[in-house]
Structure formats: structure tokens, C-alpha cells
Design a protein around this motif. Structure first.
Motif, PDB file in Angstrom:
ATOM      1  N   VAL A  84      -5.274   1.769   5.112  1.00  0.00           N
ATOM      2  CA  VAL A  84      -5.712   0.628   4.306  1.00  0.00           C
ATOM      3  C   VAL A  84      -6.898  -0.017   5.015  1.00  0.00           C
ATOM      4  O   VAL A  84      -6.721  -0.842   5.896  1.00  0.00           O
ATOM      5  CB  VAL A  84      -4.567  -0.388   4.147  1.00  0.00           C
ATOM      6  N   ARG A 108      -4.691  -1.164  -4.429  1.00  0.00           N
ATOM      7  CA  ARG A 108      -4.095   0.096  -4.864  1.00  0.00           C
ATOM      8  C   ARG A 108      -2.619   0.139  -4.500  1.00  0.00           C
ATOM      9  O   ARG A 108      -1.863   0.868  -5.127  1.00  0.00           O
ATOM     10  CB  ARG A 108      -4.785   1.283  -4.176  1.00  0.00           C
ATOM     11  N   LEU A 109      -2.263  -0.588  -3.459  1.00  0.00           N
ATOM     12  CA  LEU A 109      -0.861  -0.579  -3.050  1.00  0.00           C
ATOM     13  C   LEU A 109      -0.085  -1.687  -3.733  1.00  0.00           C
ATOM     14  O   LEU A 109       1.042  -1.986  -3.349  1.00  0.00           O
ATOM     15  CB  LEU A 109      -0.756  -0.730  -1.522  1.00  0.00           C
ATOM     16  N   LYS A 110      -0.729  -2.275  -4.722  1.00  0.00           N
ATOM     17  CA  LYS A 110      -0.070  -3.263  -5.575  1.00  0.00           C
ATOM     18  C   LYS A 110       0.592  -4.352  -4.726  1.00  0.00           C
ATOM     19  O   LYS A 110       1.647  -4.857  -5.048  1.00  0.00           O
ATOM     20  CB  LYS A 110       0.985  -2.623  -6.499  1.00  0.00           C
ATOM     21  N   MET A 165       2.165  -4.442  -1.975  1.00  0.00           N
ATOM     22  CA  MET A 165       3.482  -4.234  -1.382  1.00  0.00           C
ATOM     23  C   MET A 165       3.544  -5.027  -0.084  1.00  0.00           C
ATOM     24  O   MET A 165       2.526  -5.141   0.607  1.00  0.00           O
ATOM     25  CB  MET A 165       3.665  -2.756  -1.071  1.00  0.00           C
ATOM     26  N   ALA A 200       1.977  -3.563   2.783  1.00  0.00           N
ATOM     27  CA  ALA A 200       0.573  -3.177   2.650  1.00  0.00           C
ATOM     28  C   ALA A 200      -0.270  -4.175   3.397  1.00  0.00           C
ATOM     29  O   ALA A 200      -0.525  -5.279   2.926  1.00  0.00           O
ATOM     30  CB  ALA A 200       0.164  -3.138   1.182  1.00  0.00           C
ATOM     31  N   ALA A 228       1.213  10.135   2.626  1.00  0.00           N
ATOM     32  CA  ALA A 228       1.203  10.159   1.162  1.00  0.00           C
ATOM     33  C   ALA A 228       1.325  11.598   0.715  1.00  0.00           C
ATOM     34  O   ALA A 228       0.364  12.374   0.822  1.00  0.00           O
ATOM     35  CB  ALA A 228      -0.081   9.535   0.616  1.00  0.00           C
ATOM     36  N   SER A 288       2.815   7.218  -7.596  1.00  0.00           N
ATOM     37  CA  SER A 288       2.127   7.727  -6.408  1.00  0.00           C
ATOM     38  C   SER A 288       2.948   7.277  -5.207  1.00  0.00           C
ATOM     39  O   SER A 288       3.225   6.093  -5.044  1.00  0.00           O
ATOM     40  CB  SER A 288       0.707   7.165  -6.349  1.00  0.00           C
ATOM     41  N   VAL A 323       4.070   6.771  -1.192  1.00  0.00           N
ATOM     42  CA  VAL A 323       3.639   6.589   0.197  1.00  0.00           C
ATOM     43  C   VAL A 323       4.884   6.380   1.044  1.00  0.00           C
ATOM     44  O   VAL A 323       5.901   5.897   0.547  1.00  0.00           O
ATOM     45  CB  VAL A 323       2.680   5.390   0.381  1.00  0.00           C
ATOM     46  N   ARG A 330       4.093   3.329  -4.972  1.00  0.00           N
ATOM     47  CA  ARG A 330       3.289   2.148  -4.656  1.00  0.00           C
ATOM     48  C   ARG A 330       3.060   1.255  -5.862  1.00  0.00           C
ATOM     49  O   ARG A 330       2.509   0.183  -5.733  1.00  0.00           O
ATOM     50  CB  ARG A 330       1.975   2.540  -3.991  1.00  0.00           C
ATOM     51  N   TYR A 331       3.447   1.705  -7.027  1.00  0.00           N
ATOM     52  CA  TYR A 331       3.276   0.853  -8.210  1.00  0.00           C
ATOM     53  C   TYR A 331       4.434  -0.131  -8.352  1.00  0.00           C
ATOM     54  O   TYR A 331       4.246  -1.243  -8.837  1.00  0.00           O
ATOM     55  CB  TYR A 331       3.169   1.715  -9.471  1.00  0.00           C
ATOM     56  N   LEU A 367      -7.318   5.415   0.472  1.00  0.00           N
ATOM     57  CA  LEU A 367      -6.334   5.493  -0.594  1.00  0.00           C
ATOM     58  C   LEU A 367      -6.975   5.877  -1.914  1.00  0.00           C
ATOM     59  O   LEU A 367      -6.330   6.494  -2.765  1.00  0.00           O
ATOM     60  CB  LEU A 367      -5.630   4.134  -0.713  1.00  0.00           C
TER      61      LEU A 367
END
Lengths: 1083, 113
Positions: free
Chosen positions: A774, A782-784, A786, A789, A797, A815, A817, A835-836, A913
Motif C-alpha cells: 500500500v 482499493r482496500l476499501k 479495511m 489497510a 494476494a 479480490s 488479500v 478486500r471489498y 495494488l
């Protein structure tokens, strides 16, 4: 013919920045910080990678090295049992520092370390040092925020307890550390002050305190090593490369909870980093340049410092190049040439490469004349350039005198000429290939590219619409000599820089490894190409207006993502140099072809020519020869023939003293030689551009790979360990898994599926794994968001087989990780998280597990990768099974799009990412969109104060008459009021000339002739060949149609239709629309 | 023993920044110990705040004593003329003492073999 949109680079000017706005020249800090704190941290092994503990050394600069004054361990929020381990370790281990009396290791809490070690060292003008410093800083940070530019984070290191709320808040008594990610090898560090105030209104930090904090410096040892060697290292490989003694070498990683061994491991890393720092500093100090050590980001940084030391003024500062010329040069800019000619057929080859290609073409084009010129003139040379191309024969290009004549840029509407074309051949991303090009709009190409088109095609000259050449004028005063690395004298006024550097390198190659390496870095990595092409994408906090110049038009684009150019940005030079490199390869290709043979592949400065010890014919679909049985074949030149007909002719161009640089200009690479120094038979196998390998056969028929390309595979984590020492011993450039992968590919392709089974490695079944880091706020998004993150976190990944996902799983929101772990044996058993939504999953073949792509399936796709830039031997689209000699396609350009800097960080980084999916926030590789009504030439700004003062001394009447600027604008300029940019530019040019001692009258005369030249180029009366006049019959039909009906059905404007009716020349395609409509009506 | 080396480094750098010289030395006695060196206003801070030189604490004390002997008092003058006169006298006194120190060092050097 293949219809494709085409993409060209552009020149941009930020309309929001004042032309006069110059970066405030900061006082450069001292070259070296007086003290450093070397830091390394260890973390938990989950996704969060939270700080467990860290080790540090506070060092002072003394007698030429950094000497430790304190060693210590820091920790934060540990369980008492682990804290106990740390304290016991400290009690039992002496620090090794006798003076000034630090018998024991210090143990500090995180707060204690930050307050009493970290910031005091930095405030004293010292530096925080680490290898991959960003990671360690992010571990000792207690919080972070994302910056608007999309590339930076602020790290906060101190907090306090708010008595009112009872909560901990970020403290403003120290600034935040801003880290801006540039690429995997460099980042910029700075400070961000909140400038908070106390309740009584006084600032939390006084001006003196702020000034003191601003002395803070940050040194990433990895970046420093890269700037000196042009190579990327881990701590382990760096210590090996620096020949570190055994007691400094990195220990084996100790996983698990905190133990004595783990603390010892961490300490060893700190000591290793300090040792490496001292070694690199000693090397750095050998360079007699003023560059501060924390500003050495790459070899280009060193190159710029040396050029500065020679007093060479950067092009952007010295030359006033109209944006239209810059745009023409940018449009003509295409990166290094890489292509596959013979696909998936094993071919015996001799691997050839040009000696120091970029310095060599810089020398051939006499680029130094441009760099040291006092000014540049641009002359229209359409007739001369056309005459040169018309009369040009391949043999002429072997004469050195011809090359400076190629220092021009020509505009044409390509009509089947072989030229570099940037298009989305694979339907997704723009890529460059040398193909036949047809396009009915004018487009600029550099002189060498046009010469290439002449000799590569059927002898037809490209037809130029117009051309201009770059004429260096005078020599800039004040130039002086410099000693490279304190050992090699070079003087821009006495002899040429490129030969001096390359010849010196040849001389010391065996006796002085560091000097030879540095000279190679300067020659190939920095001084003769890289810095002229530097463009950095930058994201602004809000949209700004950018004037975009293409080769033949200009428009305004509103965007947050601008392209920032450095002082050394000079697309005129960059385009000429890289296109000259293309020309050299084209000449080599033509030499091979004229000798009756073919090449297998090209890669920037090298070419693999089909050649074997004795000449023979090899069956190959698409080959120009026929075997007695009728099969198509390619001729392999004998080694002798290759030398005589391909290699030796290039020596006429050899830019260097043959007594010093004994290699041929186009030399037989050392890889062709066996361990005994004798030439051996190499074979090449190529799948597509940059996906190839070179190998030999041993006496028992076994293949041995000698050179392999990791392109397209390097983004994956190695599935097993390959110690750097083993790599060094066995002479491998890449990780062993790449070699094993290619061994299987070769077996599968050449021996068949059955035979390839024995080359299948156990790791083929492992889940294909990427390491993601990251590094930017984009990636955090992209890692929403988390909870784990965080900036600089890295994780595993696995690549998911999306096509095999169960129907209830939304493939476009899936996706995985997981915690970082380089041990591939544990990848299948780990838990991963989508990750979503953060939900946990296992990967595997079981019904409830997520199917993954294995290394084997990746390699399967890899070997089937088609070469979309060319056609197969039969003229059909190249697919996964196509084998043989590929053909150029004819590209019919549809629309030309203005492209941003094309290489984004994905393939270069391999671990961002955004690699695993399109990143809409990543602007690189995208296009500029037309927007806004502001016009570049009419934006108004005030003149700089010194120009205003100077203008007060001049006669307005004279300026008005000569420069055609109205009197009112001049009066406004004098009085500090805004003046249109078009007028500003003229006045600034005149001012700069006056400053250099040129009289006003003389200067005005020079400007008049330059302006006439520019006008001539811009207002070319030549009618492009794509415009036609409607014939009388058609004109009558159009006249008989209703205007509104015509406008509605054809979509053309009233103005256009009236022009057709009036018999004016109209674009062919426009007229075709009318004809189609009329035909349709008749039907 | 230095309890906090990092803070000691910061103190040292602050001293060096104040002195404006990374290799400071007292021109009268040659003292180089940073802790002993100070930035002295040659003619007095009120007379000229920018005219400074580095002196060690001992030489600084001696200098002020010598000024008192020479009746150069560290007081604000009433007029521009008297200000200039006192500046010149203070500078002259300083240089007289410097000259004496140089003579003394030369004498020492002559004794070297």
C-alpha cells in the motif's frame, strides 16, 4: 488493413502556474547530515503488521564515518512477557559503545524514542535512515492521513491526552512526516506543519522551532544505492554487492513472537544498514558535486549535478522553445524498440548489441552541440529534408557526417510508410510497434525515424508536408571542467563527453569496478537520454487548466493530473536520441535481411540475428527461402558472414577510439561466449515482445538457459527461496524460478506435452501469488479502508480464477488479500480476506474454497500469449499458436488521441495494488480530454518586477512596432497590470536577451526572423493531400438539397456545407459523408 | 556519561548554528571546546548587533575587563558621532589584544625546533 485509433504524446503547459513563478531556491542543506538515527522495525505477522519492536542506532559523523553513540530498542504496547524479553536482552547485551559511555543497550517506549531520540536528531539537521525507510516510518507512526495528490501520506508521530474529552489526539508540537511515493525505488520526504495555535492565540511552534524542524532529513539507503549503481537492492543483496564481511551479513529471518533471536536479528539489520550507509557515503563523497545525500534519488540526480557543476544551464531555463516545437518533438517521441520477428520457432542466433547505444547516438547526432549551445534556432527545412530522404541510401547511413543532418522533425500524412505507431493492438493498452502506417492527418516524426522508414520499406521516401530543424547557436559562456568521481576529467569545451565517458569506462573496467560501474550508470542511466525525457505525473488538489499541444493543434484540458517537467526536459533531444536508436536497429535489421537472413527479436539496443557456425537453412513458416521439399525456411548466416556483413560495417560509425573501446560498435555480446571464451551456439525462442530466452545445448542434448526475460512474470512472488549468493555463484541475473519456468515452456513448445511433464516443478501447483504494498492513497481506497489497510502495509494476494467462481460470488467485487508470508508452503493454508467486504476465505480446490490460478496456469497463459502487434506468416491475426516469421500489419489510423505519460507504475513496480485491476485513479496511460474555453495565448498575468523595471527604460513605440504589442498592453506591463501571455512571452524573450548583453535593436531583429520562421511553419499553405473539391455534378446535387436536411442527415455544419457548395477544398472523409447521404437518398 | 546522546547532538547543533561556523575556534587562545565558545559582539551589542566574533568564555571575560580598563563602557551612546567613536575604539581595542595574542603565538613558535 487494420483500423485503429492512434495515440501520441503531447506537450503541456500548466495555465495556472505563472511563467515567472520559479521555485524558491532553497538553501541546499549540507551534503551530509551531521548525525543519523538508523532504524529498523519488526512487526506482527498478521495483516495489520503492527509494530512489535524496533532497534535503532544514533550516530554522529566523525572522521569520515557515522559512529554509533547509542544503540537501543523501542517498543509499544507489548504484553508484559514480551517487554520482559526485551529488557532481559538489553541487560545481558552490551552496546559495544565505550565512549561516551553507553555500556548497555537502551530500552525505550515508543513515546520516549520519538521525543528524546527521533525528533532531537532530526531537529539537529540529522537524518532518519532505513532501508525501505517508508515502511519503518509508517510503523513508528501513530496515525496517518491521505493527501489529495493521491500519492502521499502524512505520518503523525506524537499524540496527547485531551483532558476535556479524555481522548488521545494528534499533537501539533511536531510536524507530520509527508511521504510521496514516486516509484518502487524512490520517495520524497517532507514535513507538514499544522501551524496550530494555543488558546491564547500564540502559535504552538515558534518560527525558530519551525525553522529547526525544517532541517530534518530522510535517507533511504535503498534509494541511495540505486542512485549510485542504477540497481535495486534488498538489505541482503546490498551487503553482498558491497562485499560486506561475514559478521555484518543479514541473519535468517526469525518468525514468531519476540525472542532473543528475533531481537538479535533486528539488531543485525540495524548494524548492517549502518555498515551499508557508511560504505555508500564513502562512495558518494568521491563525487565532487554539491548534491545533498538525501536528494540523490537516481543516477539522473547525479548526472544533473555534474552538468550543473560544468555550469551547463538546463534547457528549460536557457532556451525559449516555442511550445509548438516542443509539441512536435513530443509527438515524435516513442520509447525503445522491442519486438519479436520469429515467433515460437527455435532458431540458432548470434546475440548482438550496440555499444552504449544512447551515448553513441548522442555522439553521432552531435547532441552536445545542443546541450552547450547559447541558444537554439529553428529553421524551416522542408525542401532540404525531403531531398535528403529522397536521395538517402542505406549505405549513406554508415557515414558519420550524415547523422547530424537527421536532426530535424518532419510532418507528414503517412501513406504506408514503416513508422512507429502507438495503438491498442491488444484492444486494451496502447503499445508501440513498427508497422506500415496510413493516416490522413498530419503527424510529426523525428528525422532518424523518417530515414528508418526509407531504408526499411521498399525505398519509397516519406512525403513531408513540412519540416524544421534544430540549429544550436553559439556556445554558452562560463562552461567548465569537472572530475567524474574525482578521477575522470571531462570538459564540455574540450572534446565530447560521451566518448570520454565510454572510453574511460573501457579503460578501467577490470581495474576499478566502482568507477567503471559509475561511468556505465552515467552513460546509460542518466546523462545522455534519461534526464531529457523526464516527465512526472502530479496530482493537484483541484482541477487546473492545462494547455495541451499536439503536433498540429492545441486545446485546453481541465484536469487534476498534470505532467510536471523538470529543468532538463528537452523533448527535442529525447526524441532525436531515441529515434536514432531505432534507426540503428533498423540498419542492423536491414543488414541481416540483405545478407539473406532474418532476426528473431529486438530489444532496445540488441538484436538476435539468425546465425550458426556454418550457414544453413532452417524450416520456418513465413521464411523467405524454400527448402528442396518446398517448406519455407530462414537462412542462418554463418558466424563469419554475420561478422563480415552485419557487425563490421557498423564500425564505420564507431563513435569511440578503437584503441580504447576495442569492441565493435555492434558487438557480439559476451553471452555468445562460453566459459572457455570461445563462441558457442546460442538459440533463441521468442513468444512476443520482451518474452524470450536464449539458451545453449550441452553435449548430451540438454538445454541450458543463459539469458532469460522475466517480463510478464516478475510481478509474481518467487515460489521458493533462491539465496542471492547462489544466484551470484551461478551467474544468474534472475531468480531461479524464472529459469525453471522457461525450461518448462521450452520443453512444452519444442518437445511436446509428454516430454514437458518432467519439467513440471512442484511449485507449478502453488497458488500464483503477488506481494502487494500500500504505497498510495489510491491503494488504500482499493482496500476499501479495511482496518488493516495502512500505508506501507504489504500483503499476499493470490490470483483468483474468476471464471471458476461460484455463481453466488460477484466476480467483479472479489479480490483476496492475506497476511504477508514469503513461505510458499503456507500459502494454500492461509486465510485470505475479500478486500471489498472483509470476509474471510480459504483458497483451494475443495467445494467451499475459492479456486485460484496456479503458477502452472499462469505459465500456460504466458506461453500462449499472442503477439498482437504483428500478423502471422499467413497475414492473419497472430494468435496463441502462430509460429514463424511475423509480418508487419498496415495500420489505418482513425483518430489520434493525446496520451499522457504511458508507462504507469504497474509493470515497473510489479506490486502496486492497482496492478490486478484497472485503476481509474491512475492517470498515466490515459488521454487528455478537451475542455474549457481558456486560450493559452490570451491568459493574462503581470510581468515580473525586474521586467517591469526594465520595460520602463525602453521606448514603447519601438517595442510596439517591432513586437506588435499594442501600447496599452505595454503600459499595463510597465505598471504591473496583467498582460496577455502572448505579449508576455515576447517581452520575456527580449528581456533575457538584453540580460545577456545583446542590444535591443539586435535582439528585436533576431526575434523578427524567428517569428517569421514560426509563422511560416504554422501557416503552411500546402494543402494536405486529404482535402478535395467536390466536382460540379456533386456540387449541383448538393445545391439542390435543402440546407437543413443536409445538416441534419450528415451532421455537418452550415459553414461546411456552404464551403462545399462554394467549391472550397474539404476533407475527403467529410465529402464522403455527403456522398453517402446522397447515394442513400437515390437508393 | 551522556544520558541522552540525541539531545546532546541537538544541543551541539544549536550551538554550532548560533556560532555560524561548524569548526569554531577562539582566535585569541585557540580554544575549540564548543561548550566554552560564545558569539561576542565586538563593539557591543547595542553599537552593532551584526559585528560578531567567536570567543571562548575566558577570553570574553578578559576582553570586557580590558574594555573597562580602556574606559569603553557597554552603554548606549547619546549621539551618532559618539556611537561611531566608541565603535572604532572598541574595535581597535579588540584588535590590539588580538595583535598581542598573535605576537605571543609567534614567540612560542620561534621556540620550536
Amino acid at each position: 488493413m487494420t483500423k485503429l485509433d492512434i495515440y501520441t504524446r503531447v506537450h503541456t503547459v500548466n495555465l495556472s502556474d505563472s511563467d515567472q513563478e520559479e521555485d524558491v531556491a532553497e538553501n541546499d542543506p549540507p551534503r551530509l547530515p551531521p548525525s543519523v538515527v538508523v532504524l529498523d522495525t519488526e512487526t506482527t505477522e498478521d495483516l495489520g503488521l503492527d509494530l512489535e519492536f524496533g532497534c535503532y542506532a544514533v550516530c554522529d559523523w566523525l572522521d569520515g564515518i557515522y559512529v554509533p553513540r547509542e544503540y537501543g530498542i523501542l517498543f509499544d504496547k507489548l504484553k508484559s512477557e514480551f517487554e520482559q524479553v526485551i529488557r532481559e536482552y538489553a541487560d545481558c547485551h552490551p552496546s559495544g559503545i565505550v565512549e561516551p559511555g553507553q555500556p548497555k543497550l537502551r530500552v525505550r517506549t515508543h513515546t520516549d524514542f520519538i521525543k528524546n531520540v527521533f525528533w532531537p536528531v532530526l531537529r539537529a539537521g540529522g537524518a532518519a535512515v532505513g532501508l525501505n525507510l517508508g515502511f519503518d516510518l509508517s510503523r513508528i507512526a501513530i496515525g496517518y492521513s491521505e493527501k489529495q495528490d493521491g500519492r502521499s501520506f502524512d505520518f503523525f508521530t506524537r499524540d496527547y491526552l485531551d483532558k476535556k474529552t479524555g481522548k488521545r489526539k494528534l499533537s501539533s508540537v511536531v510536524p507530520a512526516i509527508t511521504r510521496t511515493s514516486i516509484d518502487s525505488k524512490k520517495s520524497f520526504y517532507g514535513l507538514h506543519f499544522s501551524f496550530a495555535h494555543k488558546a491564547d492565540g500564540s502559535p504552538v511552534l515558534s518560527k525558530e522551532e519551525v525553522a529547526e524542524f525544517r532541517k530534518s532529513r530522510f535517507v533511504d539507503v535503498r534509494t541511495l544505492a540505486f542512485s549510485l549503481t542504477n540497481q535495486s537492492y534488498s538489505l541482503e543483496t546490498l551487503l553482498i554487492a558491497l562485499d560486506a564481511p561475514a559478521d555484518v551479513m543479514k541473519l535468517k529471518y526469525v518468525p514468531g513472537p519476540i525472542t532473543e533471536e528475533k531481537i538479535e536479528y533486528c539488531f543485525h539489520d540495524v548494524k548492517g544498514t549502518l555498515w551499508a550507509l557508511n560504505k555508500l557515503v564513502a562512495e558518494f563523497l568521491r563525487h565532487p558535486i554539491k548534491l545533498p545525500i538525501d536528494r540523490a534519488y537516481s543516477p539522473v540526480s547525479l548526472a544533473k549535478s555534474y552538468l550543473k557543476k560544468m555550469n551547463i544551464i538546463p534547457p528549460q531555463e536557457k532556451f525559449d522553445i516555442p511550445p509548438e516545437f516542443q509539441a512536435a518533438a513530443m509527438e515524435a517521441f516513442y520509447a525503445g524498440r522491442a519486438e519479436t520477428k520469429i515467433r515460437k520457432i527455435e532458431m540458432p542466433v548470434v546475440y548482438l548489441d550496440f555499444t552504449s547505444q544512447y551515448p553513441s547516438v548522442f555522439q553521432l547526432l552531435r547532441g552536445q552541440e545542443i546541450v552547450i549551445a547559447e541558444s537554439l534556432a529553428f529553421e524551416e527545412c522542408t525542401a532540404e529534408a525531403q531531398a535528403l530522404l529522397d536521395g538517402l541510401k542505406r549505405e549513406d547511413l554508415f557515414e558519420r557526417d550524415v547523422w547530424p543532418q537527421l536532426r530535424f522533425f518532419g510532418q507528414l500524412t503517412p501513406d504506408g510508410d514503416i513508422l512507429p505507431v502507438r495503438a491498442a493492438y491488444n484492444g486494451k493498452t496502447p503499445n508501440i510497434a513498427f508497422n506500415h502506417f496510413v493516416y490522413d492527418q498530419p503527424i510529426f516524426y523525428a528525422g532518424p525515424e523518417l530515414a528508418d522508414a526509407k531504408i526499411s520499406g521498399n525505398g519509397k521516401s516519406p512525403k513531408l508536408l513540412k519540416a524544421f530543424r534544430v540549429v544550436p547557436q553559439g556556445i554558452q559562456p562560463g562552461l567548465g571542467p569537472v572530475m567524474l568521481r574525482g578521477e575522470v576529467p571531462i570538459d564540455p569545451l574540450e572534446g565530447d563527453l560521451a566518448p570520454k565517458i565510454v572510453e574511460s569506462r573501457a579503460r578501467v573496467k577490470k581495474s576499478n569496478r566502482w568507477l567503471a560501474n559509475f561511468l556505465k550508470v552515467m552513460a546509460n542511466g542518466g546523462m545522455f537520454y534519461g534526464l531529457f525525457a523526464q516527465v512526472s505525473p502530479e496530482r493537484k488538489d483541484q482541477e487546473v487548466a492545462v494547455q495541451v499541444f499536439t503536433g498540429n493543434q492545441t486545446f485546453v484540458s481541465l484536469t487534476r493530473d498534470i505532467e510536471k517537467t523538470g529543468d532538463w526536459y528537452c523533448p527535442l533531444l529525447a526524441s532525436l536520441i531515441v529515434s536514432a536508436g531505432h534507426l540503428l536497429l533498423a540498419m542492423a535489421e536491414r543488414s541481416v535481411r540483405d545478407a539473406g537472413s532474418c532476426h528473431v527479436l529486438m530489444d532496445t539496443d540488441s538484436l538476435a540475428a539468425v546465425s550458426s557456425e556454418h550457414s544453413r537453412f532452417i524450416p520456418c513458416p513465413g521464411g523467405p527461402h524454400r527448402l528442396p521439399d518446398g517448406r519455407e525456411a530462414v537462412k542462418a548466416l554463418s558466424w563469419e558472414e554475420t561478422l563480415e556483413t552485419v557487425v563490421e560495417p557498423f564500425d564505420r560509425l564507431h563513435p569511440y577510439d578503437r584503441n580504447r573501446v576495442e569492441d565493435h560498435f555492434l558487438k557480439v555480446d559476451d553471452i555468445n561466449l562460453g566459459p572457455d571464451g570461445r563462441q558457442r551456439q546460442l538459440y533463441a525462442f521468442s513468444i512476443s515482445s520482451k518474452r524470450y530466452c536464449l539458451y545453449t545445448y550441452s553435449g548430451d542434448g540438454k538445454r541450458k538457459i543463459v539469458k532469460v526475460s522475466a517480463h510478464g512474470l516478475g510481478y509474481l512472488m518467487p515460489p521458493f527461496d533462491d539465496p542471492p549468493e547462489a544466484r551470484k555463484t551461478e551467474g544468474r541475473e534472475e531468480h531461479k524460478w524464472i529459469y525453471e519456468a522457461w525450461e518448462w515452456i521450452l520443453a512444452r513448445e519444442l518437445d511436446g506435452e509428454e516430454a514437458a511433464r518432467s519439467y513440471r516443478m512442484p511449485w507449478f501447483a502453488y497458488p500464483a501469488m503477488m506481494q502487494l504494498t500500500v504505497t498510495t492513497p489510491h491503494a488504500i481506497k482499493r482496500l476499501k479502508h479495511m482496518p488493516w489497510a495502512r500505508p506501507m502495509n504489504f500483503m499476499n494476494a493470490p490470483l483468483i480464477a474468476h471464471a471458476l467462481l461460484p455463481p453466488e460470488v460477484a466476480a467483479d467485487h472479489f479480490s483476496l488479500v492475506g497476511p504477508y508470508n514469503p513461505n510458499s508452503a503456507m500459502w494454500s493454508d492461509a486465510t485470505y480476506f475479500n478486500r471489498y467486504d472483509g470476509k474471510p476465505y480459504r483458497i483451494g480446490v475443495e467445494p467451499d474454497a475459492i479456486p485460484y490460478l496456479s503458477y502452472g496456469s499462469i505459465l500456460q497463459s504466458y506461453r500462449l500469449h499472442p503477439e498482437s502487434k504483428f500478423l502471422g506468416p499467413d497475414g492473419a491475426t497472430c494468435n496463441s499458436d502462430t509460429r514463424g516469421v511475423l509480418q508487419r500489419m498496415t495500420v489505418d489510423g482513425i483518430t489520434k488521441y493525446p496520451l499522457r505519460k504511458e508507462s504507469n507504475r504497474r509493470w515497473a513496480e510489479g506490486n502496486d495494488l492497482s496492478l490486478i485491476e484497472d485503476d481509474e485513479d491512475d492517470p498515466t496511460g490515459g488521454i487528455f480530454k478537451r475542455d474549457g474555453k481558456q486560450s493559452y495565448h490570451h491568459v493574462k498575468q503581470p510581468l515580473p518586477a525586474e521586467v517591469q523595471e526594465w520595460l520602463n527604460t525602453l521606448s514603447l513605440k519601438l517595442i510596439e512596432r517591432e513586437l506588435r504589442i499594442d501600447r496599452n498592453s505595454l503600459r499595463n506591463g510597465r505598471n504591473g497590470k496583467p498582460v496577455a501571455r502572448i505579449a508576455q512571452k515576447k517581452l520575456l524573450v527580449l528581456f533575457r536577451m538584453a540580460k545577456r548583453g545583446i542590444g535591443v535593436t539586435e535582439a528585436l531583429k533576431a526575434m523578427r526572423s524567428a517569428s517569421a520562421m514560426l509563422g511560416k511553419l504554422q501557416n503552411s499553405k500546402l494543402r494536405p493531400r486529404n482535402k478535395v473539391v467536390a466536382d460540379p455534378t456533386l456540387k449541383n446535387k448538393i445545391a439542390n438539397c435543402g440546407l437543413r436536411e443536409l445538416m441534419r442527415e450528415t451532421g455537418l455544419s452550415q459553414h461546411t456545407i456552404e464551403a462545399i457548395r462554394a467549391g472550397k477544398a474539404i476533407r475527403r472523409k467529410t465529402l464522403q459523408r455527403v456522398v453517402q447521404f446522397l447515394d442513400g437518398r437515390r437508393g | 556519561m551522556i544520558a541522552e546522546p540525541a539531545k546532546a547532538i541537538l544541543r551541539r547543533e544549536r550551538r554550532l548554528a548560533r556560532l555560524g561556523n561548524r569548526t569554531p575556534c577562539c582566535p585569541r587562545c585557540g580554544e575549540t571546546a564548543l561548550v566554552c565558545l560564545r558569539l561576542d559582539h565586538v563593539t557591543g551589542h547595542k553599537r552593532d548587533p551584526n559585528f560578531t566574533e567567536i570567543l571562548c568564555l575566558n577570553c570574553h571575560a578578559k576582553k570586557h575587563d580590558q574594555f573597562q580598563d580602556a574606559d569603553i563602557l557597554m552603554m548606549r551612546e547619546g549621539s551618532a558621532k559618539s556611537l561611531m567613536i566608541m565603535r572604532l575604539r572598541a574595535a581597535a581595542e579588540t584588535q590590539r589584544k588580538q595583535a598581542e595574542a598573535f605576537d605571543h603565538w609567534a614567540d612560542e613558535m620561534e621556540k620550536w625546533s
